[in-house]
Design a protein around this motif. Structure first.
Motif, PDB file in Angstrom:
ATOM      1  N   ALA A   1     -68.375  63.463  16.050  1.00 27.87           N
ATOM      2  CA  ALA A   1     -68.397  62.010  15.871  1.00 27.87           C
ATOM      3  C   ALA A   1     -69.456  61.334  16.739  1.00 27.87           C
ATOM      4  CB  ALA A   1     -67.020  61.440  16.195  1.00 27.87           C
ATOM      5  N   GLY A   2     -70.118  62.101  17.612  1.00 24.69           N
ATOM      6  CA  GLY A   2     -71.147  61.539  18.481  1.00 24.69           C
ATOM      7  C   GLY A   2     -70.592  60.696  19.611  1.00 24.69           C
ATOM      8  N   LEU A   3     -69.362  61.001  20.044  1.00 29.40           N
ATOM      9  CA  LEU A   3     -68.713  60.227  21.111  1.00 29.40           C
ATOM     10  C   LEU A   3     -68.765  61.019  22.412  1.00 29.40           C
ATOM     11  CD1 LEU A   3     -65.615  58.926  19.100  1.00 29.40           C
ATOM     12  CD2 LEU A   3     -67.769  57.734  19.564  1.00 29.40           C
ATOM     13  N   SER A   4     -69.901  60.975  23.081  1.00 32.21           N
ATOM     14  CA  SER A   4     -70.119  61.725  24.310  1.00 32.21           C
ATOM     15  C   SER A   4     -69.261  61.184  25.447  1.00 32.21           C
ATOM     16  CB  SER A   4     -71.599  61.637  24.705  1.00 32.21           C
ATOM     17  OG  SER A   4     -71.790  62.038  26.044  1.00 32.21           O
ATOM     18  N   PRO A   5     -68.785  62.051  26.366  1.00 31.38           N
ATOM     19  CA  PRO A   5     -68.055  61.571  27.552  1.00 31.38           C
ATOM     20  C   PRO A   5     -68.884  60.625  28.414  1.00 31.38           C
ATOM     21  CG  PRO A   5     -67.771  63.929  27.279  1.00 31.38           C
ATOM     22  CD  PRO A   5     -68.833  63.511  26.293  1.00 31.38           C
ATOM     23  N   GLU A   6     -70.207  60.692  28.283  1.00 35.08           N
ATOM     24  CA  GLU A   6     -71.064  59.817  29.064  1.00 35.08           C
ATOM     25  C   GLU A   6     -71.034  58.381  28.550  1.00 35.08           C
ATOM     26  OE1 GLU A   6     -74.472  62.857  28.661  1.00 35.08           O
ATOM     27  OE2 GLU A   6     -74.865  61.818  30.541  1.00 35.08           O
ATOM     28  N   THR A   7     -70.707  58.195  27.267  1.00 30.32           N
ATOM     29  CA  THR A   7     -70.769  56.859  26.662  1.00 30.32           C
ATOM     30  C   THR A   7     -69.425  56.365  26.136  1.00 30.32           C
ATOM     31  OG1 THR A   7     -71.404  57.852  24.533  1.00 30.32           O
ATOM     32  CG2 THR A   7     -73.181  57.165  26.004  1.00 30.32           C
TER      33      THR A   7
ATOM     34  N   LYS B   1     -83.223  72.181  26.382  1.00 29.01           N
ATOM     35  CA  LYS B   1     -83.717  71.124  25.494  1.00 29.01           C
ATOM     36  C   LYS B   1     -82.677  70.053  25.244  1.00 29.01           C
ATOM     37  CE  LYS B   1     -86.862  74.227  22.986  1.00 29.01           C
ATOM     38  NZ  LYS B   1     -87.107  74.918  21.689  1.00 29.01           N
ATOM     39  N   SER B   2     -81.410  70.475  25.043  1.00 26.10           N
ATOM     40  CA  SER B   2     -80.351  69.522  24.681  1.00 26.10           C
ATOM     41  C   SER B   2     -79.006  70.045  25.168  1.00 26.10           C
ATOM     42  CB  SER B   2     -80.328  69.311  23.156  1.00 26.10           C
ATOM     43  OG  SER B   2     -79.333  68.386  22.791  1.00 26.10           O
ATOM     44  N   PRO B   3     -78.644  69.763  26.424  1.00 32.42           N
ATOM     45  CA  PRO B   3     -77.400  70.298  26.981  1.00 32.42           C
ATOM     46  C   PRO B   3     -76.173  69.768  26.244  1.00 32.42           C
ATOM     47  CG  PRO B   3     -78.831  69.428  28.715  1.00 32.42           C
ATOM     48  CD  PRO B   3     -79.404  68.971  27.412  1.00 32.42           C
ATOM     49  N   ASP B   4     -75.228  70.670  25.960  1.00 32.37           N
ATOM     50  CA  ASP B   4     -73.928  70.298  25.410  1.00 32.37           C
ATOM     51  C   ASP B   4     -72.955  70.301  26.583  1.00 32.37           C
ATOM     52  OD1 ASP B   4     -71.595  69.897  24.095  1.00 32.37           O
ATOM     53  OD2 ASP B   4     -71.777  71.584  22.715  1.00 32.37           O
ATOM     54  N   TRP B   5     -72.592  69.106  27.067  1.00 34.77           N
ATOM     55  CA  TRP B   5     -71.860  69.008  28.321  1.00 34.77           C
ATOM     56  C   TRP B   5     -70.383  69.351  28.215  1.00 34.77           C
ATOM     57  CZ3 TRP B   5     -74.711  69.309  32.308  1.00 34.77           C
ATOM     58  CH2 TRP B   5     -75.970  68.685  32.364  1.00 34.77           C
ATOM     59  N   ALA B   6     -69.800  69.240  27.029  1.00 35.69           N
ATOM     60  CA  ALA B   6     -68.356  69.475  26.922  1.00 35.69           C
ATOM     61  C   ALA B   6     -67.957  70.904  27.310  1.00 35.69           C
ATOM     62  CB  ALA B   6     -67.871  69.125  25.516  1.00 35.69           C
ATOM     63  N   PRO B   7     -68.546  71.949  26.700  1.00 36.77           N
ATOM     64  CA  PRO B   7     -68.201  73.305  27.146  1.00 36.77           C
ATOM     65  C   PRO B   7     -68.668  73.589  28.565  1.00 36.77           C
ATOM     66  CG  PRO B   7     -69.942  73.369  25.481  1.00 36.77           C
ATOM     67  CD  PRO B   7     -69.426  71.964  25.523  1.00 36.77           C
ATOM     68  N   TRP B   8     -69.709  72.918  29.006  1.00 35.37           N
ATOM     69  CA  TRP B   8     -70.179  73.061  30.388  1.00 35.37           C
ATOM     70  C   TRP B   8     -69.076  72.638  31.348  1.00 35.37           C
ATOM     71  CZ3 TRP B   8     -70.821  69.891  34.616  1.00 35.37           C
ATOM     72  CH2 TRP B   8     -71.700  70.320  35.613  1.00 35.37           C
ATOM     73  N   LEU B   9     -68.465  71.501  31.066  1.00 33.60           N
ATOM     74  CA  LEU B   9     -67.388  71.014  31.915  1.00 33.60           C
ATOM     75  C   LEU B   9     -66.196  71.963  31.889  1.00 33.60           C
ATOM     76  CD1 LEU B   9     -66.096  68.768  33.644  1.00 33.60           C
ATOM     77  CD2 LEU B   9     -65.323  67.729  31.510  1.00 33.60           C
TER      78      LEU B   9
ATOM     79  N   SER C   1     -60.126  71.505  19.997  1.00 34.73           N
ATOM     80  CA  SER C   1     -60.192  70.708  18.772  1.00 34.73           C
ATOM     81  C   SER C   1     -60.678  69.290  19.077  1.00 34.73           C
ATOM     82  CB  SER C   1     -58.816  70.646  18.099  1.00 34.73           C
ATOM     83  OG  SER C   1     -58.399  71.920  17.673  1.00 34.73           O
ATOM     84  N   PHE C   2     -60.195  68.747  20.183  1.00 32.11           N
ATOM     85  CA  PHE C   2     -60.594  67.397  20.611  1.00 32.11           C
ATOM     86  C   PHE C   2     -62.095  67.344  20.901  1.00 32.11           C
ATOM     87  CE2 PHE C   2     -61.128  64.403  24.227  1.00 32.11           C
ATOM     88  CZ  PHE C   2     -60.721  63.218  23.607  1.00 32.11           C
ATOM     89  N   ILE C   3     -62.580  68.343  21.626  1.00 30.21           N
ATOM     90  CA  ILE C   3     -64.006  68.384  21.972  1.00 30.21           C
ATOM     91  C   ILE C   3     -64.855  68.520  20.718  1.00 30.21           C
ATOM     92  CG2 ILE C   3     -65.785  69.794  23.084  1.00 30.21           C
ATOM     93  CD1 ILE C   3     -63.733  70.411  25.289  1.00 30.21           C
ATOM     94  N   ARG C   4     -64.454  69.387  19.789  1.00 30.96           N
ATOM     95  CA  ARG C   4     -65.231  69.551  18.548  1.00 30.96           C
ATOM     96  C   ARG C   4     -65.286  68.248  17.758  1.00 30.96           C
ATOM     97  NH1 ARG C   4     -62.546  74.638  18.299  1.00 30.96           N
ATOM     98  NH2 ARG C   4     -60.967  73.762  16.908  1.00 30.96           N
ATOM     99  N   TRP C   5     -64.157  67.553  17.677  1.00 30.83           N
ATOM    100  CA  TRP C   5     -64.118  66.308  16.896  1.00 30.83           C
ATOM    101  C   TRP C   5     -65.016  65.248  17.517  1.00 30.83           C
ATOM    102  CZ3 TRP C   5     -63.183  61.168  17.396  1.00 30.83           C
ATOM    103  CH2 TRP C   5     -62.963  60.448  16.216  1.00 30.83           C
TER     104      TRP C   5
END
Length: 294
Positions: free
Chosen positions: A178-184, A111-119, A170-174
Protein backbone atom coordinates in the motif's frame (compact mmCIF):
# COMPACT_ATOMS: atom_id res chain seq x y z
CA UNK A 1 19.69 -1.91 43.18
CA UNK A 2 22.38 -3.72 45.12
CA UNK A 3 25.99 -2.74 44.49
CA UNK A 4 26.89 -6.24 43.29
CA UNK A 5 24.16 -6.17 40.64
CA UNK A 6 25.18 -2.68 39.50
CA UNK A 7 28.76 -3.88 39.17
CA UNK A 8 27.70 -6.97 37.21
CA UNK A 9 25.63 -4.90 34.78
CA UNK A 10 28.45 -2.39 34.36
CA UNK A 11 30.84 -5.21 33.41
CA UNK A 12 28.38 -6.55 30.85
CA UNK A 13 27.82 -3.05 29.49
CA UNK A 14 31.59 -2.72 28.97
CA UNK A 15 31.44 -5.80 26.75
CA UNK A 16 28.61 -4.38 24.63
CA UNK A 17 30.45 -1.06 24.29
CA UNK A 18 33.66 -2.85 23.31
CA UNK A 19 31.87 -4.94 20.68
CA UNK A 20 30.24 -1.84 19.17
CA UNK A 21 33.62 -0.10 18.97
CA UNK A 22 35.54 -3.06 17.49
CA UNK A 23 33.17 -4.66 14.99
CA UNK A 24 35.89 -4.56 12.32
CA UNK A 25 38.38 -6.28 14.61
CA UNK A 26 38.98 -9.73 16.09
CA UNK A 27 36.30 -10.18 18.75
CA UNK A 28 37.57 -13.38 20.30
CA UNK A 29 36.25 -14.92 23.51
CA UNK A 30 39.48 -14.33 25.45
CA UNK A 31 39.39 -10.59 24.77
CA UNK A 32 35.70 -10.13 25.57
CA UNK A 33 35.82 -12.17 28.78
CA UNK A 34 38.83 -10.08 29.89
CA UNK A 35 36.94 -6.85 29.16
CA UNK A 36 34.13 -8.09 31.42
CA UNK A 37 36.62 -9.43 33.98
CA UNK A 38 34.90 -12.84 33.89
CA UNK A 39 36.38 -16.28 33.51
CA UNK A 40 36.46 -17.24 29.83
CA UNK A 41 35.16 -20.69 30.82
CA UNK A 42 31.90 -19.19 32.06
CA UNK A 43 31.65 -15.93 30.13
CA UNK A 44 29.68 -17.28 27.16
CA UNK A 45 27.10 -18.83 29.47
CA UNK A 46 26.85 -15.64 31.53
CA UNK A 47 26.41 -13.57 28.37
CA UNK A 48 23.67 -15.85 27.03
CA UNK A 49 21.88 -15.91 30.38
CA UNK A 50 21.96 -12.12 30.60
CA UNK A 51 21.05 -11.21 27.01
CA UNK A 52 19.09 -14.27 25.80
CA UNK A 53 21.40 -14.53 22.78
CA UNK A 54 24.85 -16.06 22.47
CA UNK A 55 27.87 -13.79 22.22
CA UNK A 56 28.61 -15.22 18.75
CA UNK A 57 25.07 -14.44 17.58
CA UNK A 58 25.20 -10.96 19.11
CA UNK A 59 28.44 -10.13 17.31
CA UNK A 60 27.06 -11.56 14.07
CA UNK A 61 23.93 -9.40 14.29
CA UNK A 62 25.89 -6.28 15.28
CA UNK A 63 28.25 -6.72 12.33
CA UNK A 64 25.37 -7.28 9.92
CA UNK A 65 23.65 -4.15 11.24
CA UNK A 66 26.82 -2.13 10.68
CA UNK A 67 27.17 -3.62 7.19
CA UNK A 68 23.60 -2.73 6.24
CA UNK A 69 24.06 0.80 7.57
CA UNK A 70 27.20 1.18 5.46
CA UNK A 71 25.41 -0.10 2.38
CA UNK A 72 22.59 2.40 2.84
CA UNK A 73 24.74 5.41 3.69
CA UNK A 74 28.24 5.00 2.28
CA UNK A 75 28.76 4.67 -1.44
CA UNK A 76 32.54 4.92 -1.04
CA UNK A 77 32.91 1.36 0.26
CA UNK A 78 32.40 -1.54 -2.13
CA UNK A 79 30.19 -4.50 -1.25
CA UNK A 80 33.36 -6.62 -1.06
CA UNK A 81 34.97 -4.27 1.46
CA UNK A 82 31.81 -4.21 3.57
CA UNK A 83 31.58 -8.02 3.43
CA UNK A 84 35.18 -8.41 4.61
CA UNK A 85 34.69 -5.94 7.46
CA UNK A 86 31.58 -7.90 8.53
CA UNK A 87 33.74 -11.02 8.95
CA UNK A 88 32.66 -12.94 5.83
CA UNK A 89 35.20 -14.90 3.82
CA UNK A 90 33.77 -13.86 0.45
CA UNK A 91 31.20 -11.46 -1.04
CA UNK A 92 29.11 -14.48 -2.11
CA UNK A 93 28.83 -15.73 1.47
CA UNK A 94 27.89 -12.24 2.63
CA UNK A 95 25.29 -11.89 -0.14
CA UNK A 96 23.67 -15.22 0.76
CA UNK A 97 23.45 -14.33 4.44
CA UNK A 98 22.20 -10.83 3.62
CA UNK A 99 19.47 -12.05 1.28
CA UNK A 100 18.36 -14.72 3.75
CA UNK A 101 17.98 -12.14 6.50
CA UNK A 102 16.55 -9.18 4.58
CA UNK A 103 15.06 -10.60 1.40
CA UNK A 104 17.26 -8.32 -0.73
CA UNK A 105 20.71 -8.58 -2.21
CA UNK A 106 23.29 -6.13 -0.79
CA UNK A 107 23.29 -4.21 -4.10
CA UNK A 108 19.50 -3.96 -4.12
CA UNK A 109 19.46 -2.82 -0.49
CA UNK A 110 22.03 -0.15 -1.31
CA UNK A 111 19.81 1.25 -4.07
CA UNK A 112 16.46 0.98 -2.25
CA UNK A 113 16.47 -0.33 1.34
CA UNK A 114 13.38 -2.24 2.50
CA UNK A 115 13.29 -1.22 6.16
CA UNK A 116 10.52 -3.50 7.42
CA UNK A 117 12.45 -6.81 7.30
CA UNK A 118 15.55 -4.88 8.39
CA UNK A 119 13.78 -3.90 11.59
CA UNK A 120 12.40 -7.39 12.20
CA UNK A 121 15.83 -8.99 11.73
CA UNK A 122 17.37 -7.01 14.57
CA UNK A 123 14.71 -7.77 17.17
CA UNK A 124 17.11 -10.06 19.12
CA UNK A 125 19.69 -7.26 19.17
CA UNK A 126 17.14 -4.80 20.59
CA UNK A 127 16.04 -7.34 23.19
CA UNK A 128 19.64 -8.03 24.23
CA UNK A 129 20.49 -4.35 24.66
CA UNK A 130 17.31 -3.71 26.63
CA UNK A 131 18.32 -6.22 29.31
CA UNK A 132 20.59 -3.65 30.98
CA UNK A 133 18.05 -0.84 30.85
CA UNK A 134 16.26 0.48 33.91
CA UNK A 135 12.52 -0.12 33.55
CA UNK A 136 11.48 1.56 36.82
CA UNK A 137 8.86 4.27 36.23
CA UNK A 138 7.65 7.18 38.35
CA UNK A 139 4.74 9.60 38.12
CA UNK A 140 7.11 12.10 36.50
CA UNK A 141 7.36 9.78 33.48
CA UNK A 142 3.62 10.06 32.79
CA UNK A 143 1.95 13.00 31.05
CA UNK A 144 -1.73 13.61 30.31
CA UNK A 145 -2.31 14.53 26.69
CA UNK A 146 -5.31 15.43 24.56
CA UNK A 147 -5.11 13.09 21.56
CA UNK A 148 -6.80 13.57 18.19
CA UNK A 149 -8.75 10.69 16.61
CA UNK A 150 -6.68 8.66 14.12
CA UNK A 151 -8.00 6.78 11.11
CA UNK A 152 -6.20 3.44 10.75
CA UNK A 153 -6.08 0.25 8.75
CA UNK A 154 -6.37 -2.66 11.18
CA UNK A 155 -5.14 -6.24 11.12
CA UNK A 156 -6.59 -8.24 14.01
CA UNK A 157 -4.55 -10.97 15.67
CA UNK A 158 -6.71 -13.37 17.64
CA UNK A 159 -5.33 -16.51 19.25
CA UNK A 160 -2.03 -17.91 20.53
CA UNK A 161 0.76 -15.33 20.67
CA UNK A 162 3.09 -17.98 19.24
CA UNK A 163 1.50 -17.24 15.85
CA UNK A 164 1.94 -13.47 16.14
CA UNK A 165 4.97 -13.38 13.82
CA UNK A 166 2.81 -14.71 10.98
CA UNK A 167 0.34 -11.86 11.54
CA UNK A 168 3.17 -9.31 11.66
CA UNK A 169 4.54 -10.60 8.35
CA UNK A 170 1.10 -10.23 6.75
CA UNK A 171 0.85 -6.71 8.16
CA UNK A 172 4.26 -5.74 6.79
CA UNK A 173 3.46 -7.14 3.33
CA UNK A 174 0.15 -5.26 3.18
CA UNK A 175 1.51 -1.89 4.25
CA UNK A 176 4.47 -2.27 1.89
CA UNK A 177 2.13 -2.99 -1.04
CA UNK A 178 0.00 0.00 0.00
CA UNK A 179 3.06 2.28 0.13
CA UNK A 180 2.56 3.08 3.83
CA UNK A 181 6.14 3.25 5.10
CA UNK A 182 6.82 3.37 8.88
CA UNK A 183 8.72 6.58 8.16
CA UNK A 184 5.59 8.36 6.89
CA UNK A 185 2.62 6.43 8.30
CA UNK A 186 2.37 5.88 12.09
CA UNK A 187 2.32 2.38 13.56
CA UNK A 188 0.00 1.44 16.43
CA UNK A 189 -0.68 -1.68 18.50
CA UNK A 190 -3.95 -1.98 20.43
CA UNK A 191 -3.63 -4.47 23.30
CA UNK A 192 -7.00 -6.17 23.85
CA UNK A 193 -5.73 -8.81 26.26
CA UNK A 194 -2.87 -9.51 28.65
CA UNK A 195 0.48 -10.39 27.10
CA UNK A 196 0.26 -13.92 28.52
CA UNK A 197 -3.39 -14.79 29.29
CA UNK A 198 -4.13 -17.99 31.21
CA UNK A 199 -5.56 -19.46 28.02
CA UNK A 200 -3.12 -18.72 25.15
CA UNK A 201 -6.02 -18.68 22.68
CA UNK A 202 -7.40 -15.60 24.46
CA UNK A 203 -4.48 -13.44 23.33
CA UNK A 204 -5.76 -10.49 21.29
CA UNK A 205 -3.99 -7.55 19.65
CA UNK A 206 -4.65 -5.20 16.72
CA UNK A 207 -1.83 -4.10 14.41
CA UNK A 208 -2.64 -0.72 12.89
CA UNK A 209 -1.17 1.76 10.44
CA UNK A 210 -2.40 5.33 10.33
CA UNK A 211 -4.02 6.19 6.98
CA UNK A 212 -7.08 7.95 5.61
CA UNK A 213 -7.03 5.88 2.42
CA UNK A 214 -10.24 3.87 1.89
CA UNK A 215 -10.06 0.20 2.87
CA UNK A 216 -12.24 -2.03 0.73
CA UNK A 217 -14.81 -4.16 2.54
CA UNK A 218 -13.48 -7.01 0.40
CA UNK A 219 -9.89 -6.58 1.63
CA UNK A 220 -8.79 -10.01 2.89
CA UNK A 221 -6.14 -8.65 5.26
CA UNK A 222 -7.09 -5.26 6.68
CA UNK A 223 -10.20 -3.40 7.72
CA UNK A 224 -10.86 0.27 8.43
CA UNK A 225 -10.87 1.49 12.01
CA UNK A 226 -10.43 4.50 14.26
CA UNK A 227 -8.35 5.08 17.37
CA UNK A 228 -10.57 7.52 19.28
CA UNK A 229 -9.33 10.87 20.49
CA UNK A 230 -9.57 12.25 24.01
CA UNK A 231 -7.52 12.50 27.16
CA UNK A 232 -4.81 9.87 27.63
CA UNK A 233 -2.11 9.12 30.15
CA UNK A 234 1.06 8.72 28.10
CA UNK A 235 4.18 6.81 29.17
CA UNK A 236 7.24 6.86 26.91
CA UNK A 237 9.25 3.63 26.71
CA UNK A 238 12.76 3.76 25.26
CA UNK A 239 14.46 0.67 23.91
CA UNK A 240 12.65 -2.13 25.73
CA UNK A 241 9.61 -1.76 23.48
CA UNK A 242 9.46 -5.46 22.58
CA UNK A 243 7.71 -6.02 25.94
CA UNK A 244 5.46 -3.19 27.13
CA UNK A 245 3.87 -5.25 29.90
CA UNK A 246 5.97 -3.68 32.71
CA UNK A 247 5.00 -0.18 31.53
CA UNK A 248 1.33 -1.14 31.23
CA UNK A 249 1.37 -2.70 34.70
CA UNK A 250 2.85 0.49 36.13
CA UNK A 251 0.08 2.60 34.57
CA UNK A 252 -2.72 0.33 35.78
CA UNK A 253 -1.36 -0.80 39.15
CA UNK A 254 0.54 2.26 40.40
CA UNK A 255 -0.15 5.42 38.45
CA UNK A 256 -3.93 5.16 37.89
CA UNK A 257 -4.99 4.53 41.53
CA UNK A 258 -2.73 7.34 42.77
CA UNK A 259 -3.79 9.83 40.09
CA UNK A 260 -7.50 9.98 40.90
CA UNK A 261 -8.23 9.47 37.20
CA UNK A 262 -10.52 6.82 35.73
CA UNK A 263 -9.80 4.73 32.64
CA UNK A 264 -12.04 5.07 29.61
CA UNK A 265 -13.68 2.09 27.91
CA UNK A 266 -11.00 1.62 25.25
CA UNK A 267 -7.95 -0.66 25.47
CA UNK A 268 -4.47 0.55 26.25
CA UNK A 269 -2.46 1.04 23.03
CA UNK A 270 0.94 2.16 21.83
CA UNK A 271 2.44 4.14 19.00
CA UNK A 272 5.85 2.98 17.82
CA UNK A 273 8.49 5.39 16.56
CA UNK A 274 11.51 4.14 14.63
CA UNK A 275 14.46 6.32 13.67
CA UNK A 276 15.79 5.18 10.29
CA UNK A 277 19.25 6.74 10.37
CA UNK A 278 22.51 5.16 9.28
CA UNK A 279 23.85 5.53 12.82
CA UNK A 280 20.64 4.49 14.59
CA UNK A 281 21.18 1.99 17.38
CA UNK A 282 18.76 -0.74 18.34
CA UNK A 283 17.68 1.21 21.41
CA UNK A 284 16.52 4.11 19.20
CA UNK A 285 13.21 2.27 18.85
CA UNK A 286 10.72 4.14 21.02
CA UNK A 287 7.12 3.47 21.99
CA UNK A 288 4.55 5.68 23.67
CA UNK A 289 1.93 3.82 25.68
CA UNK A 290 -1.53 5.46 25.82
CA UNK A 291 -4.07 4.75 28.58
CA UNK A 292 -7.38 6.40 27.57
CA UNK A 293 -8.95 8.43 30.41
CA UNK A 294 -12.44 9.71 31.10
Amino acid sequence: MKAALRNYRARMQRVLDYIDQHLDGDLDLDTMSAIAAFSKFHFHRQFTATFEVSVHRYVQLARMKQASNRLASNGALSVTEIAMDAGYESPDAFARAFRQRFGQSPSSFRKSPDWAPWLAAFGPLEIARSKLMNTTYTENDVTIREVAPTQVAVLEHRGDRARLNETIESFIRWRKAAGLSPETSPTFNIFRSERTPANPDDYSMDLCVGTDMPISADDEVMKAGTIPGGRCAVLRVNGASHNLEPAALYLYRDWLPASGEEARDFPIYCQRYITFRPDAAAHDVVAELFLPLK
